[in-house]
Scaffold this motif. Sequence first.
Motif, mmCIF file in Angstrom:
data_model
loop_
_atom_site.group_PDB
_atom_site.id
_atom_site.type_symbol
_atom_site.label_atom_id
_atom_site.label_comp_id
_atom_site.label_asym_id
_atom_site.label_seq_id
_atom_site.Cartn_x
_atom_site.Cartn_y
_atom_site.Cartn_z
ATOM 1 N N TYR A 23 0.951 -1.202 0.096
ATOM 2 C CA TYR A 23 0.088 -0.145 0.091
ATOM 3 C C TYR A 23 0.799 1.361 -0.128
ATOM 4 O O TYR A 23 1.762 1.103 0.644
ATOM 5 N N ILE A 24 0.544 2.053 -0.739
ATOM 6 C CA ILE A 24 1.285 3.524 -0.925
ATOM 7 C C ILE A 24 0.568 4.558 0.196
ATOM 8 O O ILE A 24 -0.597 4.965 -0.347
ATOM 9 N N ASP A 25 0.961 4.912 1.078
ATOM 10 C CA ASP A 25 0.349 5.929 2.095
ATOM 11 C C ASP A 25 0.244 7.130 1.437
ATOM 12 O O ASP A 25 -0.653 8.074 1.680
ATOM 13 N N GLU A 26 1.385 7.548 0.594
ATOM 14 C CA GLU A 26 1.444 8.860 0.038
ATOM 15 C C GLU A 26 2.346 8.824 -0.905
ATOM 16 O O GLU A 26 3.608 8.432 -0.790
ATOM 17 N N PHE A 27 1.994 9.743 -1.903
ATOM 18 C CA PHE A 27 2.876 10.003 -3.021
ATOM 19 C C PHE A 27 2.555 11.683 -3.509
ATOM 20 O O PHE A 27 1.525 11.661 -3.847
ATOM 21 N N ALA A 28 3.409 12.416 -3.560
ATOM 22 C CA ALA A 28 3.303 13.632 -3.663
ATOM 23 C C ALA A 28 3.890 13.821 -5.332
ATOM 24 O O ALA A 28 5.197 13.575 -5.269
ATOM 25 N N ALA A 29 3.086 14.428 -6.243
ATOM 26 C CA ALA A 29 3.973 14.548 -7.605
ATOM 27 C C ALA A 29 2.984 15.878 -8.409
ATOM 28 O O ALA A 29 1.830 15.929 -8.023
ATOM 29 N N ALA A 30 3.674 16.155 -9.451
ATOM 30 C CA ALA A 30 2.899 17.126 -10.208
ATOM 31 C C ALA A 30 2.331 16.682 -11.374
ATOM 32 O O ALA A 30 2.391 15.435 -11.764
ATOM 33 N N VAL A 31 0.970 16.959 -11.701
ATOM 34 C CA VAL A 31 0.141 16.581 -12.570
ATOM 35 C C VAL A 31 0.582 17.001 -14.174
ATOM 36 O O VAL A 31 0.732 18.080 -14.367
ATOM 37 N N PHE B 290 -5.328 10.542 -14.809
ATOM 38 C CA PHE B 290 -4.446 11.326 -14.892
ATOM 39 C C PHE B 290 -2.925 10.994 -14.497
ATOM 40 O O PHE B 290 -2.732 9.951 -13.939
ATOM 41 N N VAL B 291 -1.948 11.719 -15.323
ATOM 42 C CA VAL B 291 -0.639 11.326 -15.121
ATOM 43 C C VAL B 291 0.294 12.358 -14.446
ATOM 44 O O VAL B 291 -0.167 13.598 -14.630
ATOM 45 N N ILE B 292 0.990 11.728 -13.436
ATOM 46 C CA ILE B 292 1.959 12.371 -12.517
ATOM 47 C C ILE B 292 3.303 12.185 -12.696
ATOM 48 O O ILE B 292 3.716 11.056 -13.402
ATOM 49 N N GLN B 293 4.426 13.183 -12.383
ATOM 50 C CA GLN B 293 5.460 13.118 -12.466
ATOM 51 C C GLN B 293 6.104 13.266 -11.199
ATOM 52 O O GLN B 293 5.985 14.440 -10.632
ATOM 53 N N GLY B 294 6.678 12.237 -10.741
ATOM 54 C CA GLY B 294 7.447 12.059 -9.434
ATOM 55 C C GLY B 294 8.746 13.059 -9.121
ATOM 56 O O GLY B 294 9.224 13.532 -10.159
ATOM 57 N N PRO B 295 8.999 13.215 -7.984
ATOM 58 C CA PRO B 295 10.479 13.867 -7.793
ATOM 59 C C PRO B 295 11.526 13.504 -8.531
ATOM 60 O O PRO B 295 12.749 14.155 -8.674
#
Length: 467
Positions: free
Chosen positions: A203-211, A221-226
């Motif tokens: 399970y992924i609790d959190e993932f912050a990324a730009a749309v 939707f597609v996101i780009q990670g750090p």
Amino acid sequence: MSFKIQYKLLIVLFLLPVVAPLVVGCSGSNFLPTTTTNPNAVTGPAFVVGTDAPLASVTSFAVQVQSINAIDASGNSVPLLNGTPTVDFARYNGLQTLLDMNDVPVGTYNSVSITLGPATIGYLNTPSGAAPTIQTEAATLTQSTVSVTLASPLVIAQAAPVGLHLDFDLRKSIQVDTNGQITGQVTPVFDVSAVGTSDSGAYIDEFAAAVVSVNATAQSFVIQGPHGRQFTVNVNGQTEWDDNESLSSLSTSSIVQVSGVLDKADSTLDADEVAILSQNSFYADGQVTYVQPTSGAATSFDLYVRGLLPTSTALSLGQIAQVNLTGQEKFFIYWMHNPLTQFLFNPSALLPGQNVAIGGPASGAANAQAVTTNRVVLRNWGFDGTVVAGSAKPGNGTFQMQVNGFAGVLIPQTITVYATGPTLFRYGLTGMSTVQGGANVRVVGLLLKDPSSGQTVLLGHYVDALK
């Protein structure tokens, strides 16, 4: 400085085989076996998910991960990690996040080799009567490459995805002298095991990324990670959106936080929860270290920056920024959708130790000492502590805890933990009846100011036993 160290990093790599070409480079390290290239190999994307545990007063242990390789019985090595990202092992405390994805050939792998590069240690300096500051020093790795034989082999087949747990134990890795002073030397210690995706580590609790893009027809939707990799996120009628927003609220200026599971069929991410952290292409996250004024509605707070998009502003990872408030900001809580949350988290309810994300225009982050924001989001984080003897009340689902580690410097008072309803007990704990006085535990949850009493409380999402 003196530290009592209890710290681990857990990285999980999920492998889902597909047919694709693979090109593997050779490593010049004397510790690694010869890397082979098979352009016709059947391969699959490796998902890297990480979490960690707390470390006293240490705010960061950032190190370049140069490679994570799986090795078969013939000595052939294949990479499980894309690129050479620098990872802060203190950022995700008790929470799992998607770090990366890579393609690897199907097969049976009996060992894993991990190579680390340059590293730094950051710690909190708390001068009397002044706001805390961050000190950083270079770490010396006594051993850069660690090879671990798996008790059960990692078997990658086309039928089902598998994974790999890499447990990095900083409690054992960071060296201290006889007086408890950190020497700066780090001897990496890993516990590694193969897992299946049905384990809680999936399970992924959190993932912050730009749309990057939005597909309303496909509900995705597609996101780009750090680290630059792109991932597709699927939503449906069961997906919860914070602050009453929806897929139609997203644009290429949005930065989001996503929780969910990896889809076994196509390597996409099926979202349970989505929060828009920013609508203006800038966000930062980390821990509140200082609030001004100390009572009443805050006009500013200091943020120890652990996450940042983009990295081209005046803010820096691992340093403290001052966030100014005008009273016009939107405050909300991740995973809480009740309108009454505005009474639980607002400018008067900011506390040192809270884990928050801020979002706003990048132009408002041109000065690290005068950051402006439009959104402030309270998020879960892991707090290491000692259970106060006689405080556990299983009937009420509460116990008291003295917070230790970095957060303990920010939260010197005893806090009440609420562990009821959906709270999950892990790593040897099975419920409130197993929480014993004097035990070392980690509570992953929301740090709040009780609006009635003004006392600091912690709403537990996970309660973990710490050894």
